[in-house]
Design an enzyme around this catalytic site. Sequence first.
Site, mmCIF file in Angstrom:
data_model
loop_
_atom_site.group_PDB
_atom_site.id
_atom_site.type_symbol
_atom_site.label_atom_id
_atom_site.label_comp_id
_atom_site.label_asym_id
_atom_site.label_seq_id
_atom_site.Cartn_x
_atom_site.Cartn_y
_atom_site.Cartn_z
ATOM 1 C CB CYS A 32 -0.913 -0.041 1.229
ATOM 2 S SG CYS A 32 -1.782 1.491 1.601
ATOM 3 C CB CYS A 35 0.247 1.816 4.079
ATOM 4 S SG CYS A 35 -1.446 1.258 3.906
#
Length: 107
Positions: A32, A35
């Site tokens: 991600c 993230c």
Amino acid sequence: MSNVIEVTQSNFREVVIDADKPVIVDFWAEWCGPCKKLSPVLDELSEELGDSVTVAKVNVDEERTLGAMFQVMSIPAVMFFKDGEKVDEFIGVRPRSHIMAKLEPLM
């Protein structure tokens, strides 16, 4: 050195629910991109705030049950816990000031 704690199903209760201070839980995944952008911000907060708050991370690929339990549909999903209860949350990358604004009332 960051004080961020990796949380699994086996230690979630101890680290998050039974905590005697506010806990920020970051639901994330290795793949991600957002993230990865949020992670250094949370690491910095963890270092700066020290023992007054716990910053925990849940890898949703490895801990699917926890992700499902908290209905994580998008990541990063950041949840704030106080006294064992989820009291706030946000999805996506947010600036440090936004995170602190959500955290300060809990401290």
